[in-house]
Scaffold this motif. Structure first.
Motif, PDB file in Angstrom:
ATOM      1  N   GLU A 106       0.852  -1.039  -0.251  1.00 23.86           N
ATOM      2  CA  GLU A 106       0.060  -0.118   0.198  1.00 23.86           C
ATOM      3  C   GLU A 106       0.935   1.418  -0.075  1.00 23.86           C
ATOM      4  OE1 GLU A 106      -4.029   1.072   2.490  1.00 23.86           O
ATOM      5  OE2 GLU A 106      -2.183   1.239   3.582  1.00 23.86           O
ATOM      6  N   PHE A 107       0.639   1.869  -1.016  1.00 23.25           N
ATOM      7  CA  PHE A 107       1.557   3.320  -1.070  1.00 23.25           C
ATOM      8  C   PHE A 107       1.042   4.433  -1.577  1.00 23.25           C
ATOM      9  CE2 PHE A 107       2.434   3.008  -5.578  1.00 23.25           C
ATOM     10  CZ  PHE A 107       2.151   1.799  -5.908  1.00 23.25           C
ATOM     11  N   LEU A 108       1.475   5.673  -1.010  1.00 18.05           N
ATOM     12  CA  LEU A 108       0.691   6.993  -1.753  1.00 18.05           C
ATOM     13  C   LEU A 108       1.402   7.400  -3.069  1.00 18.05           C
ATOM     14  CD1 LEU A 108      -1.482   8.910  -0.851  1.00 18.05           C
ATOM     15  CD2 LEU A 108       0.194  10.375   0.237  1.00 18.05           C
ATOM     16  N   MET A 109       0.583   7.788  -3.958  1.00 17.21           N
ATOM     17  CA  MET A 109       1.068   8.021  -5.318  1.00 17.21           C
ATOM     18  C   MET A 109       0.190   9.430  -5.574  1.00 17.21           C
ATOM     19  SD  MET A 109       0.924   6.457  -9.176  1.00 17.21           S
ATOM     20  CE  MET A 109       1.279   4.597  -8.838  1.00 17.21           C
ATOM     21  N   LEU A 161       8.874   9.604 -25.350  1.00 16.10           N
ATOM     22  CA  LEU A 161       8.180  10.523 -24.445  1.00 16.10           C
ATOM     23  C   LEU A 161       7.760   9.332 -23.114  1.00 16.10           C
ATOM     24  CD1 LEU A 161       5.586  12.794 -26.205  1.00 16.10           C
ATOM     25  CD2 LEU A 161       7.695  13.184 -25.390  1.00 16.10           C
ATOM     26  N   SER A 162       8.761   8.973 -22.597  1.00 11.89           N
ATOM     27  CA  SER A 162       8.759   8.140 -21.288  1.00 11.89           C
ATOM     28  C   SER A 162       9.831   8.363 -20.348  1.00 11.89           C
ATOM     29  CB  SER A 162       8.656   6.801 -21.717  1.00 11.89           C
ATOM     30  OG  SER A 162       8.602   5.887 -20.186  1.00 11.89           O
ATOM     31  N   HIS A 163      10.191   9.002 -19.282  1.00 11.78           N
ATOM     32  CA  HIS A 163      11.048   9.216 -18.667  1.00 11.78           C
ATOM     33  C   HIS A 163      10.774   8.923 -17.218  1.00 11.78           C
ATOM     34  CE1 HIS A 163      12.456  11.748 -21.901  1.00 11.78           C
ATOM     35  NE2 HIS A 163      13.682  11.597 -21.457  1.00 11.78           N
ATOM     36  N   GLU A 164      11.686   8.067 -16.477  1.00 13.43           N
ATOM     37  CA  GLU A 164      11.795   7.931 -15.049  1.00 13.43           C
ATOM     38  C   GLU A 164      12.604   8.955 -14.330  1.00 13.43           C
ATOM     39  OE1 GLU A 164      10.978   2.923 -14.986  1.00 13.43           O
ATOM     40  OE2 GLU A 164      12.869   4.030 -14.660  1.00 13.43           O
ATOM     41  N   PHE A 165      12.362   9.460 -13.354  1.00 12.97           N
ATOM     42  CA  PHE A 165      12.878  10.374 -12.552  1.00 12.97           C
ATOM     43  C   PHE A 165      14.002   9.585 -11.267  1.00 12.97           C
ATOM     44  CE2 PHE A 165      11.902  14.620 -14.305  1.00 12.97           C
ATOM     45  CZ  PHE A 165      11.046  14.251 -15.160  1.00 12.97           C
ATOM     46  N   ILE A 166      14.965   9.706 -11.337  1.00  9.87           N
ATOM     47  CA  ILE A 166      15.847   8.861 -10.763  1.00  9.87           C
ATOM     48  C   ILE A 166      16.585   9.745  -9.618  1.00  9.87           C
ATOM     49  CG2 ILE A 166      17.632   7.156 -10.760  1.00  9.87           C
ATOM     50  CD1 ILE A 166      15.357   5.766 -12.179  1.00  9.87           C
ATOM     51  N   ILE A 167      16.780   9.135  -8.325  1.00 14.51           N
ATOM     52  CA  ILE A 167      17.695   9.795  -7.307  1.00 14.51           C
ATOM     53  C   ILE A 167      18.734   8.889  -7.343  1.00 14.51           C
ATOM     54  CG2 ILE A 167      17.964  10.502  -5.014  1.00 14.51           C
ATOM     55  CD1 ILE A 167      15.523  11.983  -6.699  1.00 14.51           C
ATOM     56  N   LEU A 168      20.001   9.292  -7.400  1.00 15.15           N
ATOM     57  CA  LEU A 168      21.137   8.330  -7.289  1.00 15.15           C
ATOM     58  C   LEU A 168      21.407   7.958  -5.898  1.00 15.15           C
ATOM     59  CD1 LEU A 168      23.780   9.860  -9.877  1.00 15.15           C
ATOM     60  CD2 LEU A 168      21.940   8.145 -10.407  1.00 15.15           C
ATOM     61  N   ALA A 169      21.390   6.746  -5.462  1.00 15.09           N
ATOM     62  CA  ALA A 169      21.683   6.305  -4.050  1.00 15.09           C
ATOM     63  C   ALA A 169      22.072   4.829  -4.384  1.00 15.09           C
ATOM     64  CB  ALA A 169      20.455   6.324  -3.553  1.00 15.09           C
ATOM     65  N   VAL A 178       4.643   9.419  -3.737  1.00 16.13           N
ATOM     66  CA  VAL A 178       4.847  10.283  -2.505  1.00 16.13           C
ATOM     67  C   VAL A 178       5.713   9.568  -1.608  1.00 16.13           C
ATOM     68  CG1 VAL A 178       3.470  11.665  -1.000  1.00 16.13           C
ATOM     69  CG2 VAL A 178       2.896  11.812  -3.566  1.00 16.13           C
ATOM     70  N   SER A 179       5.130   8.379  -0.939  1.00 11.88           N
ATOM     71  CA  SER A 179       5.601   7.877   0.213  1.00 11.88           C
ATOM     72  C   SER A 179       6.774   7.233  -0.043  1.00 11.88           C
ATOM     73  CB  SER A 179       4.599   6.635   0.689  1.00 11.88           C
ATOM     74  OG  SER A 179       4.304   5.685  -0.349  1.00 11.88           O
ATOM     75  N   ARG A 180       7.093   6.843  -1.117  1.00 17.25           N
ATOM     76  CA  ARG A 180       8.609   6.316  -1.395  1.00 17.25           C
ATOM     77  C   ARG A 180       9.657   7.427  -1.349  1.00 17.25           C
ATOM     78  NH1 ARG A 180      10.263   3.124  -7.166  1.00 17.25           N
ATOM     79  NH2 ARG A 180       9.184   1.621  -6.062  1.00 17.25           N
ATOM     80  N   LEU A 181       8.880   8.571  -1.663  1.00 16.62           N
ATOM     81  CA  LEU A 181       9.924   9.781  -1.562  1.00 16.62           C
ATOM     82  C   LEU A 181      10.494  10.089  -0.096  1.00 16.62           C
ATOM     83  CD1 LEU A 181       8.263  12.353  -3.947  1.00 16.62           C
ATOM     84  CD2 LEU A 181      10.699  12.019  -3.843  1.00 16.62           C
ATOM     85  N   MET A 182       9.641   9.712   0.793  1.00 17.92           N
ATOM     86  CA  MET A 182      10.203   9.865   2.206  1.00 17.92           C
ATOM     87  C   MET A 182      11.690   9.196   2.602  1.00 17.92           C
ATOM     88  SD  MET A 182       8.439   9.754   5.860  1.00 17.92           S
ATOM     89  CE  MET A 182       6.888  10.242   5.437  1.00 17.92           C
ATOM     90  N   GLY A 183      11.741   7.766   1.916  1.00 19.26           N
ATOM     91  CA  GLY A 183      12.499   7.018   2.028  1.00 19.26           C
ATOM     92  C   GLY A 183      13.763   7.533   1.292  1.00 19.26           C
ATOM     93  N   ALA A 184      13.418   8.073   0.157  1.00 19.50           N
ATOM     94  CA  ALA A 184      14.337   8.645  -0.644  1.00 19.50           C
ATOM     95  C   ALA A 184      15.039   9.690  -0.234  1.00 19.50           C
ATOM     96  CB  ALA A 184      13.876   9.037  -2.294  1.00 19.50           C
ATOM     97  N   ILE A 185      14.309  10.823   0.290  1.00 14.50           N
ATOM     98  CA  ILE A 185      14.785  11.880   0.986  1.00 14.50           C
ATOM     99  C   ILE A 185      16.044  11.493   2.295  1.00 14.50           C
ATOM    100  CG2 ILE A 185      14.237  13.942   2.281  1.00 14.50           C
ATOM    101  CD1 ILE A 185      11.707  14.092   0.703  1.00 14.50           C
ATOM    102  N   ARG A 233      23.711   3.343  -8.965  1.00 10.02           N
ATOM    103  CA  ARG A 233      22.184   2.777  -8.520  1.00 10.02           C
ATOM    104  C   ARG A 233      21.207   3.664  -8.357  1.00 10.02           C
ATOM    105  NH1 ARG A 233      22.398  -2.431  -9.135  1.00 10.02           N
ATOM    106  NH2 ARG A 233      20.385  -2.558  -8.169  1.00 10.02           N
ATOM    107  N   GLY A 234      19.812   3.601  -8.516  1.00  6.92           N
ATOM    108  CA  GLY A 234      18.934   4.728  -8.398  1.00  6.92           C
ATOM    109  C   GLY A 234      17.626   4.469  -7.764  1.00  6.92           C
ATOM    110  N   ILE A 235      17.102   5.369  -7.197  1.00  6.48           N
ATOM    111  CA  ILE A 235      15.472   5.019  -6.746  1.00  6.48           C
ATOM    112  C   ILE A 235      14.800   5.945  -7.658  1.00  6.48           C
ATOM    113  CG2 ILE A 235      13.870   5.612  -4.772  1.00  6.48           C
ATOM    114  CD1 ILE A 235      16.609   5.984  -2.877  1.00  6.48           C
ATOM    115  N   GLU A 236      13.774   5.062  -8.300  1.00  3.37           N
ATOM    116  CA  GLU A 236      12.647   5.890  -9.136  1.00  3.37           C
ATOM    117  C   GLU A 236      11.545   6.394  -8.216  1.00  3.37           C
ATOM    118  OE1 GLU A 236      10.475   3.108 -11.905  1.00  3.37           O
ATOM    119  OE2 GLU A 236       8.842   4.513 -11.817  1.00  3.37           O
ATOM    120  N   VAL A 237      11.691   7.775  -8.351  1.00  2.00           N
ATOM    121  CA  VAL A 237      10.745   8.599  -7.820  1.00  2.00           C
ATOM    122  C   VAL A 237       9.440   9.011  -8.481  1.00  2.00           C
ATOM    123  CG1 VAL A 237      12.023   9.216  -5.671  1.00  2.00           C
ATOM    124  CG2 VAL A 237      12.095  10.537  -7.825  1.00  2.00           C
TER     125      VAL A 237
END
Ligand code: ATP
Ligand code: MG
Length: 443
Positions: free
Chosen positions: A154-157, A206-214, A320-327, A279-283
């Protein structure tokens, strides 16, 4: 907020099941509690951060011209039979039967429902373009829920959907979301890199993933280092203007996830000193899919030439909820979280070194009132815990600033401000400390 009233169940022990730092810190700082695999209760501290992330995502959607609404979590299976995805989706979909034996599902995404809503009301090219979004819980019965909120069930998007007359118009909606995402992630204290992603049978770019390097990211990614530092277009961007240069500047350099990676091209296009393989996190993920849903679901509009044609759509998700982990992955040290001010659960932590001492209590109360008035959302540790424990807890929960007030300092009219990110300490008069915190002078 007074800590004595708050609910902050911090853990001393590092929970054994948590494999990555963000998951460990969220459990230790009493932000979340697992209720079932991949299903979490958001405890008050975590909830405050979640709401702040959500609000920034919302503000940047609104700024880009998207319109908020709210669709339900439960959907009729019949809707998904229209697109053909009810059978295609597989075991990740949670299927439910109600008392009337009607098939329902807990939405993993909302393309079908938004298409149904659009087609119910829109008939003409004059109804276009439209960009609608909601921020709602999703359920996907992931094979391997893990890493806490990073891969939950269950996650917030935040999911937005665009409706346009043709591909050229759809590209403009796409570009708006592309630019809005860059601003969103920058405000959240993250460096997100847009990377080419699979477009499936639609083809095109026209497809992009936004990735945070981690290091702890689940995706393997390859990109030009200059993209990581490029920054966002800025909040003064004119979303009604031509956004193609914003997109072009960020798609000219190489960036791809492993599914799309072409090592020959990477090496040809990227000087060795700029090559990043990490490696990266897809946000976030933005995607133009043309008439994939509008055609089978008959969401058509009449064009200026009088012909009815299916509308061209795109979808735009933010975890949205995954972002908390990424931050947290991006902002922490060995002592705990270090929240960017924009999402910190409280702006300042006030530590009372001698709760029960009338003079110290009063000084803390005055500081608390002044900082509350200044909109700094202070958290006052008014408990009778030992000083060492209070310092450790404040560091763990990672508020940007700490204001330490004790009887010894007060005798000389002094208090101490600690900047969590740098560890810098400033000794100054209590009045000065409060005034400077109130005006944001330590940022
Ligand atoms: P992934 O590749 O990580 O499984 P996805 O491609 O299935 O994600 P989308 O359908 O594009 O994800 O969803 C939009 C966003 O929702 C993703 O970019 C991600 O940030 C977030 N998200 C997807 N699945 C999860 C999950 N299980 N837990 C938390 N966030 C998720
Ligand atoms: Mg995706």
């Amino acid at each position: 907020m007074r800590l004595s009233r708050f609910f902050l169940p911090v853990l001393k022990e590092v929970p054994g099941e948590a494999q990555i730092v963000s998951h460990r810190l969220m459990l230790r700082a009493g932000m979340i509690r697992q209720e079932a695999a991949g299903i979490y209760a958001w405890l008050p501290l975590g909830h405050r951060v979640l709401k702040k992330i959500e609000q920034i995502v919302r503000e940047e959607q609104d700024r880009a011209g998207a319109v908020e609404m709210l669709m339900p979590t439960l959907q009729l299976a019949d809707l998904w039979r229209e697109s053909g995805r009810y059978d295609a989706y597989g075991p990740e979909m949670l299927r439910i039967v109600d008392r009337h034996e009607r098939d329902l599902l807990y939405g993993p995404t909302n393309e079908e429902m938004i298409t149904e809503i659009f087609r119910a009301y829109s008939r003409s090219y004059k109804d276009l373009p439209k960009l609608l979004y909601h921020i709602q819980w999703k359920f996907r019965d992931e094979r391997r829920p893990r890493f806490g909120v990073m891969r939950g069930r269950e996650f917030l998007m935040k999911d937005a959907y665009s409706f346009d007359l043709d591909e050229a118009a759809a590209r403009m909606s796409y570009n708006k979301m592309f630019a809005a995402y860059l601003n969103t992630f920058q405000r959240l204290g993250l460096k997100a890199v847009p990377m080419r992603a699979d477009t499936g049978p639609i083809g095109g770019d026209l497809s992009h993933e936004f990735i945070i390097l981690a290091e702890t990211g689940e995706s393997e990614v390859f990109c030009d280092a200059r993209l990581v530092e490029m920054g966002a277009p800025g909040l003064d961007l004119d979303f009604d203007g031509d956004l193609q240069p914003v997109v072009d500047a960020r798609t000219a350099l190489y960036a791809a996830t492993d599914e799309m990676h072409d090592s020959a091209r990477f090496e040809a296009e990227t000087p060795a000193e700029h090559r990043v393989s990490a490696r990266g996190i897809e946000v976030g993920h933005i995607f133009y899919f043309g008439t994939k849903y509008s055609e089978p679901m008959k969401a058509v509009v009449t064009h200026p030439d009088g012909q009815d044609r299916p509308v061209h759509m795109g979808s735009y998700g933010v975890g949205v909820s995954r972002l908390m982990g990424a931050i947290i992955e991006a902002h922490h040290d060995e002592n705990g979280c270090i929240w960017p001010e924009s999402v910190a659960p409280f702006g300042v932590g006030i530590i009372n070194l001698k709760a029960g001492d009338a003079e110290t209590d009063q000084a803390c109360q005055d500081a608390y009132d002044a900082l509350t008035l200044a909109g700094k959302e202070p958290l006052l540790d008014d408990t009778d815990a030992r000083a060492g424990g209070k310092f450790a807890t404040m560091d763990l929960i990672g508020l940007p600033y700490q204001l330490v007030i004790g009887p010894r300092g007060l005798k000389e009219g002094k208090a101490e401000v600690k900047v969590r990110a740098t560890g810098e300490r400033h000794e100054l008069s209590l009045a000065d400390a409060v005034a400077r915190l109130a005006e944001g002078a330590f940022s």
